[in-house]
Design an enzyme around this catalytic site. Sequence first.
Site, PDB file in Angstrom:
ATOM      1  N   SER A 142       1.116  -4.808   0.125  1.00 32.47           N
ATOM      2  CA  SER A 142       0.126  -4.805  -0.950  1.00 32.47           C
ATOM      3  C   SER A 142       0.735  -5.431  -2.193  1.00 32.47           C
ATOM      4  O   SER A 142       1.959  -5.358  -2.401  1.00 32.47           O
ATOM      5  CB  SER A 142      -0.325  -3.381  -1.264  1.00 32.47           C
ATOM      6  N   TYR A 155       2.193   5.341  -3.092  1.00 34.44           N
ATOM      7  CA  TYR A 155       1.657   4.132  -2.461  1.00 34.44           C
ATOM      8  C   TYR A 155       2.497   2.905  -2.835  1.00 34.44           C
ATOM      9  O   TYR A 155       2.877   2.109  -1.968  1.00 34.44           O
ATOM     10  CB  TYR A 155       0.210   3.929  -2.890  1.00 34.44           C
TER      11      TYR A 155
END
Length: 249
Positions: A142, A155
């Site tokens: 990501s 995350y």
Amino acid sequence: MSYEGKVVVVTGAANGIGRSIAVAYAAEGASVVLADIQEAEGAAAAAALRQEGRNAVFASCDVRKEEDIIRLIQETVQEFGRIDILINNAGVSRWKSPYELKLEEWDDVLNTNVRSCFLAAREAARHMTELGIPGSVVNISSTRAVMSEPNSEAYAASKGAINSLTHAMAISLGKDGIRVNSISPGWIETQDYESLRPEDHQQHPAGRVGKPADIARACLYLTHPDNTFITGANLVIDGGMTRKMIYEE
């Protein structure tokens, strides 16, 4: 079809980006294993592909469990005789203040997002090496590995770890003819694309928010048998968003 005869495993394939990746490989002639913890959705996705004449099966897999990953890879080889490509897409997030994030929540994000990538790549590589297959692994990371919003610590840490794991495994597995790359998606809308606002699209230099198919095409590129010079790379697919400077007026 350039992937005729290839066997592809996609984790987190029941919905969203993972499902789009599975669909893309199936359309190119590959046999696809859709792995997910969501059994109903995953089985339905595989059934839909079979109805279109594609070769697809669903495998129930909780990527937080080493035994599930080992079984997934073993059953894939038993079913199809080989594994050529692994797409590590499964992931979760927890948006909580660092003052409130519990240890077990942190561990769950890291185990789901990054430890699973290591375990699945390790098991797939064992079979690729035994079978003499020049395999390919893609880890879905990501842009949050390099930029953040508040309350995204677990995350962000997991995605940063995926990027590091990718280049480390590319070096370790390169001698066995196995390539390892990662993709860092930006804003990829997996729900209601038509409900996005004009300003959502305008903040991207490409002029639009991303779609799951954008990531699927990147996977096809990275794993193509002609692209053997690409390994240890992280491909950012974000419409240029992380390159756009923002000034407050």
